[in-house]
Design an enzyme around this catalytic site. Structure first.
Site, PDB file in Angstrom:
ATOM      1  N   ASP A  21       0.853  -1.200   0.000  1.00  0.00           N
ATOM      2  CA  ASP A  21       0.000   0.000   0.000  1.00  0.00           C
ATOM      3  C   ASP A  21       0.879   1.236   0.000  1.00  0.00           C
ATOM      4  O   ASP A  21       1.491   1.567   1.017  1.00  0.00           O
ATOM      5  CB  ASP A  21      -0.908  -0.046   1.245  1.00  0.00           C
ATOM      6  CG  ASP A  21      -1.619   1.284   1.490  1.00  0.00           C
ATOM      7  OD1 ASP A  21      -1.779   2.070   0.537  1.00  0.00           O
ATOM      8  OD2 ASP A  21      -2.038   1.515   2.649  1.00  0.00           O
ATOM      9  N   ASP A  25      -3.997   4.019   2.523  1.00  0.00           N
ATOM     10  CA  ASP A  25      -5.390   3.789   2.942  1.00  0.00           C
ATOM     11  C   ASP A  25      -5.600   2.378   3.475  1.00  0.00           C
ATOM     12  O   ASP A  25      -6.730   1.950   3.700  1.00  0.00           O
ATOM     13  CB  ASP A  25      -6.355   4.072   1.782  1.00  0.00           C
ATOM     14  CG  ASP A  25      -6.051   3.200   0.569  1.00  0.00           C
ATOM     15  OD1 ASP A  25      -5.142   2.335   0.654  1.00  0.00           O
ATOM     16  OD2 ASP A  25      -6.711   3.371  -0.470  1.00  0.00           O
ATOM     17  N   ASP A  29      -2.037  -1.207  -3.685  1.00  0.00           N
ATOM     18  CA  ASP A  29      -2.368  -0.445  -4.890  1.00  0.00           C
ATOM     19  C   ASP A  29      -1.270  -0.607  -5.942  1.00  0.00           C
ATOM     20  O   ASP A  29      -0.225  -1.230  -5.693  1.00  0.00           O
ATOM     21  CB  ASP A  29      -2.597   1.036  -4.541  1.00  0.00           C
ATOM     22  CG  ASP A  29      -1.529   1.564  -3.595  1.00  0.00           C
ATOM     23  OD1 ASP A  29      -0.348   1.237  -3.826  1.00  0.00           O
ATOM     24  OD2 ASP A  29      -1.864   2.259  -2.613  1.00  0.00           O
ATOM     25  N   ASP A 190     -10.806 -15.309 -15.552  1.00  0.00           N
ATOM     26  CA  ASP A 190     -11.545 -15.726 -14.361  1.00  0.00           C
ATOM     27  C   ASP A 190     -12.686 -16.675 -14.746  1.00  0.00           C
ATOM     28  O   ASP A 190     -13.404 -16.419 -15.719  1.00  0.00           O
ATOM     29  CB  ASP A 190     -12.122 -14.460 -13.710  1.00  0.00           C
ATOM     30  CG  ASP A 190     -12.676 -14.699 -12.330  1.00  0.00           C
ATOM     31  OD1 ASP A 190     -11.908 -15.094 -11.450  1.00  0.00           O
ATOM     32  OD2 ASP A 190     -13.886 -14.484 -12.132  1.00  0.00           O
ATOM     33  N   GLU A 244      -8.545 -19.809 -15.735  1.00  0.00           N
ATOM     34  CA  GLU A 244      -8.885 -20.413 -14.438  1.00  0.00           C
ATOM     35  C   GLU A 244      -9.995 -21.414 -14.731  1.00  0.00           C
ATOM     36  O   GLU A 244     -11.169 -21.063 -14.834  1.00  0.00           O
ATOM     37  CB  GLU A 244      -9.377 -19.368 -13.441  1.00  0.00           C
ATOM     38  CG  GLU A 244      -9.610 -19.987 -12.069  1.00  0.00           C
ATOM     39  CD  GLU A 244     -10.712 -19.323 -11.240  1.00  0.00           C
ATOM     40  OE1 GLU A 244     -10.725 -19.537 -10.020  1.00  0.00           O
ATOM     41  OE2 GLU A 244     -11.568 -18.626 -11.804  1.00  0.00           O
TER      42      GLU A 244
HETATM   43  C1  GLC Z   1     -12.479 -16.693  -9.361  1.00  0.00           C
HETATM   44  C2  GLC Z   1     -11.605 -15.801  -8.532  1.00  0.00           C
HETATM   45  C3  GLC Z   1     -12.256 -15.643  -7.192  1.00  0.00           C
HETATM   46  C4  GLC Z   1     -13.612 -14.986  -7.389  1.00  0.00           C
HETATM   47  C5  GLC Z   1     -14.452 -15.786  -8.358  1.00  0.00           C
HETATM   48  C6  GLC Z   1     -15.645 -15.008  -8.835  1.00  0.00           C
HETATM   49  O1  GLC Z   1     -12.579 -17.968  -8.853  1.00  0.00           O
HETATM   50  O2  GLC Z   1     -10.320 -16.323  -8.452  1.00  0.00           O
HETATM   51  O3  GLC Z   1     -11.478 -14.903  -6.308  1.00  0.00           O
HETATM   52  O4  GLC Z   1     -14.274 -14.907  -6.163  1.00  0.00           O
HETATM   53  O5  GLC Z   1     -13.734 -16.120  -9.512  1.00  0.00           O
HETATM   54  O6  GLC Z   1     -15.224 -13.978  -9.683  1.00  0.00           O
END
Ligand code: GLC
Length: 514
Positions: A21, A25, A29, A190, A244
Site C-alpha cells: 500500500d 489507505d 495499490d 476468471d 482459471e
Molecule cells: C475466481 C476468482 C475468485 C472470485 C471468483 C468469482 O474464482 O479467483 O477470487 O471470487 O472467480 O469472480
C-alpha cells in the site's frame, strides 16, 4: 518452433489489495506494486499476474467489475498502470491482467440499465429461478423489483452475463483489445469454464460436477476462446491467456488448451493432490499426457496456503513440505504460478475474527465456511510498525496481520541463507540457469514408492513423501535441497535437485511408471 516465453515461465500472482500500500489507505495499490517490482525481479520470476484493479464496489475483492477499462481510485490511476507496465518491462518482467467475463458488478452500467428494464438480454433474467446454488453458498438467483429473477453463480452483486448475446461477445473482444493496446502481455481468465449455461437452464441433481454440467463447461465457450486466441495472435510479442478452469478431470481441462484456444490453463489437480508420492506421480503423468503446455500451481488467493494445507499438526512439517513441493514443482516441465507470500513461507491466517472477515463466502454461508481471507492477509515487508511495512507508518492494513508475520517479513528473511525467501531465490536462479539445458520431457527413475524421482536430461529431482530417510539417487553433484540432508540420505518431507552422473546418460524420453 521457437519456444514461447510463457512455456517455462514462473509467474507471480499479485493479489493487488494485499501486496503493498503506497497511498496509505490500508489497501494495496498499483503504486505499491511499482515500488516492489525490483524485489520481484530479484526474486527471479518472469512475469506478474495482477488481480483486478478495475472500478469495483469490492463485493468480491474486485472480481465484481463495474468498468472493464478503468482503474479504481482505490488502486490508482491509468498513469500508475502505464508506469507499472513500462517499469516491469524495463526490468524484464511481463505483465498479465485478470479478465472477469462470467459476470460483472451489479453497479456496471449495463446491469443498472437492466434493472431499469433496458438491455436485460445482456444478463440472465427469468420469471422463475431454477435450483442452482451460488458457488458462494445460498441460491444463485436474486429477485428484482418487478418480480423477475437474475442469475449470479457467485454473489448477488455479480450478475452473470448472457454469453449467447453477441453484444457481450463483441464487448469482451474490445476490452481485450483495450488492454493489449496498453501493452499487457496476456490475461488470466476468471472462471473460464463458466460463461455459457445450458439452454433452458435445467435443474441439477448434484452441483459438485464442474466439467459436464448445465452450469459449467458448455461447448460454446470454446468458440469464444478461439476468437480470443485469434485476437492475441494478431498482436506482436507472444501475447497469451491462461484460464482459471476448474474441471473434474485433466481430459476436460485439455479441451481449453487445444492449439487454437487458450495457451495455458491452471492445473488445479496439482494443488488438490494430497501429500503422497503416488498422488503426485499420477497428476504429473496425467498432466504431461493430456496437456501440451503444463502449468503447476500450489497456492492462490482462493485456497488455503499450501504450507498450512500440508501442515498436519506441526507447522514445521508444513513448511518443510511446502519447500519440498516448490522444488519439485520447479523441476517439472512447463510453467509455475506462484502466489505472493509463499516465498516467505506465510501460513494461512486461520484465526481472523469474524468482524474483520470480508470474503462473501464467509458472510453468505453465515460463518459456516471460513472463506478466503486467511490467504489474503497483507504481505509483511519489514518487521516493524502497524502493518509490517505493508502500508506507510501509522496505517492499519485492511486485514490484521498476526504477530508471527514480524519474523516472516522480507526484511527479516533477506540475506539469511536458512530463510524460505533465500531458498526461493536460490531455486529460481538455479531453475533459470537449468531451463535452457533440460529437455521438456521427463523420465521416471523410480517408478513407484514413497520417493518421487524423475529426471529431465542432466537434472534429477527427488522428493521424499515417506516417513523414513531414503538413499539419494546416483548423482555427480547436489545442486539444491529444500532442507538439510541426513548424511547421504534424503530425509522425509525434503526434496533435492541433483546433477546426473555422466555415466548415466539422459534418455531424454518420457517414461511412465510400469
Ligand atoms: C475466481 C476468482 C475468485 C472470485 C471468483 C468469482 O474464482 O479467483 O477470487 O471470487 O472467480 O469472480
Amino acid at each position: 518452433m521457437d519456444i514461447p516465453w510463457w512455456r517455462d515461465a514462473v509467474v507471480y500472482e499479485i493479489y493487488v489489495r494485499s501486496f503493498a500500500d503506497a497511498s496509505g489507505d490500508g489497501v494495496g495499490d498499483l503504486a505499491g506494486v511499482r515500488e516492489r517490482l525490483p524485489y520481484l525481479r530479484d526474486l527471479g520470476v518472469d512475469a506478474v499476474w495482477l488481480t483486478p484493479f478495475y472500478p469495483s464496489p469490492m463485493a468480491d475483492g474486485g472480481y465484481d467489475v463495474a468498468d472493464y477499462r478503468g482503474v479504481d481510485p482505490l488502486f490508482g490511476t491509468h498513469d500508475d498502470f502505464d508506469a507499472l507496465v513500462a517499469e516491469a518491462h524495463g526490468l524484464g518482467l511481463r505483465v498479465l491482467v485478470d479478465i472477469v467475463p462470467n459476470h460483472s458488478s451489479s453497479e456496471h452500467p449495463w446491469f443498472q440499465a437492466a434493472l431499469r428494464g433496458e438491455g436485460r438480454d445482456r444478463y440472465i433474467f427469468r420469471d422463475r429461478p431454477n435450483n442452482w446454488q451460488s458457488t458462494f453458498s445460498g441460491p444463485a438467483w436474486t429477485q428484482v423489483d418487478d418480480g423477475s429473477w437474475y442469475l449470479h453463480l457467485f454473489a448477488p452483486e455479480q450478475p452473470d452475463f448472457d454469453w449467447r448475446n453477441p453484444e457481450v461477445r463483441a464487448e469482451f473482444l474490445d476490452i481485450l483489445r483495450f488492454w493489449l493496446d496498453k501493452g499487457v502481455d496476456g490475461f488470466r481468465i476468471d472462471v473460464a469454464m463458466g460463461l455459457f449455461k445450458a439452454e433452458g437452464l435445467p435443474d441439477v441433481d448434484d452441483q459438485s460436477f464442474m466439467s459436464v454440467s448445465p452450469i459449467w463447461g458448455q461447448p460454446e465457450v470454446h468458440d469464444v476462446y478461439r476468437d480470443w486466441r485469434a485476437l492475441l495472435d494478431s498482436y506482436p510479442g507472444q501475447r497469451m491467456a491462461v484460464g482459471e478452469v476448474w474441471t473434474d478431470s485433466l481430459d476436460d481441462l485439455a479441451l481449453y488448451v487445444r492449439p487454437d484456444e487458450l495457451h495455458q490453463s491452471f492445473n488445479f489437480a496439482w494443488l488438490e493432490a494430497p501429500w503422497s508420492a503416488t498422488a503426485f506421480r499420477k497428476v504429473i503423468n496425467d498432466t504431461v499426457a493430456t496437456v501440451p503446455f503444463a502449468t503447476w500451481v500450489l497456492s492462490n488467493h482462493d485456497v488455503v496456503r499450501h504450507r498450512t494445507r500440508y501442515g498436519t499438526a506441526d507447522p514445521g512439517t508444513g513448511l518443510a513440505r511446502a519447500k519440498a513441493a516448490l522444488l519439485t514443482t520447479l523441476a517439472l516441465p512447463g510453467s509455475t504460478y506462484l502466489y505472493q507470500g509463499e516465498e516467505l513461507g506465510l501460513p494461512e491466517v486461520e484465526n481472523l475474527p469474524p468482524e474483520v472477515r470480508q470474503d462473501p463466502v464467509f458472510k453468505r454461508s453465515g460463518g459456516r465456511l471460513p472463506g478466503r481471507d486467511g490467504c489474503r492477509v497483507p504481505i509483511p515487508w519489514s518487521g516493524k510498525g502497524d502493518s509490517y511495512g505493508f502500508a506507510p507508518e501509522g496505517v492499519k492494513p485492511w486485514l490484521p496481520q498476526p504477530p508471527e508475520f514480524a519474523g516472516l517479513s522480507v526484511a527479516a528473511q533477506a540475506g539469511d541463507p536458512s530463510s524460505t525467501l533465500e531458498f526461493y531465490r536460490r531455486a529460481l536462479a538455479c531453475r533459470r540457469e537449468l531451463v535452457p539445458a533440460v529437455p521438456y520431457e521427463l523420465e521416471w527413475l523410480e517408478p513407484a514408492g514413497d520417493v518421487l524421482v524423475f529426471a529431465r536430461g542432466p537434472l534429477v529431482c527427488a522428493l521424499n513423501c515417506g516417513t523414513g530417510p531414503a538413499p539419494l539417487p546416483p548423482h555427480e553433484d547436489v545442486l539444491l535441497t529444500s532442507g538439510p540432508l541426513d548424511g547421504g540420505a534424503l530425509p522425509p518431507d525434503t526434496a533435492v535437485w541433483l546433477r546426473r552422473p555422466v555415466s548415466q546418460p539422459a534418455r531424454g524420453a518420457r517414461g511412465g511408471p510400469g
